[in-house]
Design a protein around this motif. Sequence first.
Motif, PDB file in Angstrom:
ATOM      1  N   VAL A   2      62.962 -54.552  25.966  1.00  0.00           N
ATOM      2  CA  VAL A   2      63.800 -52.679  26.605  1.00  0.00           C
ATOM      3  C   VAL A   2      63.268 -52.957  28.116  1.00  0.00           C
ATOM      4  O   VAL A   2      62.454 -53.185  28.351  1.00  0.00           O
ATOM      5  CB  VAL A   2      63.337 -51.709  25.776  1.00  0.00           C
ATOM      6  N   TYR A  26      57.671 -53.805  22.365  1.00  0.00           N
ATOM      7  CA  TYR A  26      57.097 -52.396  21.644  1.00  0.00           C
ATOM      8  C   TYR A  26      55.343 -53.212  21.523  1.00  0.00           C
ATOM      9  O   TYR A  26      55.452 -54.025  21.164  1.00  0.00           O
ATOM     10  CB  TYR A  26      57.820 -51.638  20.549  1.00  0.00           C
ATOM     11  N   PHE A  33      55.345 -48.674  24.973  1.00  0.00           N
ATOM     12  CA  PHE A  33      56.473 -49.953  25.736  1.00  0.00           C
ATOM     13  C   PHE A  33      55.425 -50.774  27.064  1.00  0.00           C
ATOM     14  O   PHE A  33      55.171 -50.310  27.526  1.00  0.00           O
ATOM     15  CB  PHE A  33      57.559 -49.859  26.009  1.00  0.00           C
ATOM     16  N   PRO A  79      62.067 -45.942  28.072  1.00  0.00           N
ATOM     17  CA  PRO A  79      62.294 -46.816  27.851  1.00  0.00           C
ATOM     18  C   PRO A  79      63.431 -46.921  26.600  1.00  0.00           C
ATOM     19  O   PRO A  79      63.440 -46.791  25.581  1.00  0.00           O
ATOM     20  CB  PRO A  79      60.804 -47.151  26.882  1.00  0.00           C
ATOM     21  N   GLU A  80      64.888 -46.918  27.108  1.00  0.00           N
ATOM     22  CA  GLU A  80      66.479 -46.878  25.932  1.00  0.00           C
ATOM     23  C   GLU A  80      66.742 -47.719  25.712  1.00  0.00           C
ATOM     24  O   GLU A  80      67.835 -47.586  24.440  1.00  0.00           O
ATOM     25  CB  GLU A  80      66.754 -45.047  25.997  1.00  0.00           C
ATOM     26  N   VAL A  82      68.210 -51.461  24.999  1.00  0.00           N
ATOM     27  CA  VAL A  82      67.851 -53.060  24.388  1.00  0.00           C
ATOM     28  C   VAL A  82      68.790 -53.580  25.295  1.00  0.00           C
ATOM     29  O   VAL A  82      69.833 -53.339  24.554  1.00  0.00           O
ATOM     30  CB  VAL A  82      67.974 -52.370  22.910  1.00  0.00           C
ATOM     31  N   ASP A 128      72.096 -51.820  22.916  1.00  0.00           N
ATOM     32  CA  ASP A 128      71.295 -50.616  22.304  1.00  0.00           C
ATOM     33  C   ASP A 128      72.019 -49.759  21.682  1.00  0.00           C
ATOM     34  O   ASP A 128      72.060 -48.506  20.931  1.00  0.00           O
ATOM     35  CB  ASP A 128      71.484 -49.824  24.057  1.00  0.00           C
ATOM     36  N   ARG A 132      66.877 -49.615  18.124  1.00  0.00           N
ATOM     37  CA  ARG A 132      66.624 -48.924  18.982  1.00  0.00           C
ATOM     38  C   ARG A 132      65.375 -49.012  19.552  1.00  0.00           C
ATOM     39  O   ARG A 132      64.618 -50.282  19.121  1.00  0.00           O
ATOM     40  CB  ARG A 132      65.882 -47.946  17.982  1.00  0.00           C
ATOM     41  N   PRO A 133      64.928 -49.013  20.373  1.00  0.00           N
ATOM     42  CA  PRO A 133      63.714 -49.222  21.394  1.00  0.00           C
ATOM     43  C   PRO A 133      62.901 -49.766  20.599  1.00  0.00           C
ATOM     44  O   PRO A 133      61.940 -50.863  20.841  1.00  0.00           O
ATOM     45  CB  PRO A 133      62.909 -48.015  22.340  1.00  0.00           C
ATOM     46  N   GLU A 134      62.427 -49.081  19.697  1.00  0.00           N
ATOM     47  CA  GLU A 134      61.005 -49.513  18.533  1.00  0.00           C
ATOM     48  C   GLU A 134      61.934 -50.853  17.880  1.00  0.00           C
ATOM     49  O   GLU A 134      60.238 -51.593  17.581  1.00  0.00           O
ATOM     50  CB  GLU A 134      60.887 -48.492  17.560  1.00  0.00           C
ATOM     51  N   ALA A 136      63.232 -52.917  19.293  1.00  0.00           N
ATOM     52  CA  ALA A 136      62.649 -54.265  19.877  1.00  0.00           C
ATOM     53  C   ALA A 136      61.514 -55.374  19.444  1.00  0.00           C
ATOM     54  O   ALA A 136      60.430 -54.805  18.857  1.00  0.00           O
ATOM     55  CB  ALA A 136      62.198 -53.678  21.452  1.00  0.00           C
TER      56      ALA A 136
END
Length: 158
Positions: A2, A26, A33, A79-80, A82, A128, A132-134, A136
């Motif tokens: 991210v 993550y 992050f 942090p959005e 990816v 992205d 989703r960032p989570e 990663a």
Amino acid sequence: CVILGYIVGRGKRTAFGAGALLVGVYDKEHDEFVSVSRIGTGLSDDEWRSIKEKAHGLEMTHKPARVRSIIEPSVWVKPEIVIEVLADEITRSPMHTAGMQLEVQDSTLTEKQTGYALRFPRLVTFRDKDKRPEDATTVKELIDMFEQQGAKEKSKKK
């Protein structure tokens, strides 16, 4: 990974507004992050120009609440975004907070040991739209890859 921020470029990259990216993984345990690398290769000139476009509206003047990093980029980014990253290996690092143990001493949170970093990282593609960032790579997955990498080295020596 991210994107956590970017470092303003020098020379030719001054025109792009970004010369390197600060990226992280993550940390599921702490829901944050953490930094794992700076990336300065793998992007075409057009992709470097697109970084500011992609980050538009996500830039922050201060570190986002869910980000833990010792390194201070020129511009923080929520942090959005990816990205997919390719690296030669994972190493230990005193500068990156991925996997760094925390210690509380006299009500002050401090880093206790070295973290992990990507060696010779390069951006492969932006993810992205479908991640989703989570989603990663997590710190646990990073540490597992680091340990597997060590196991490969040991088997080569036998």
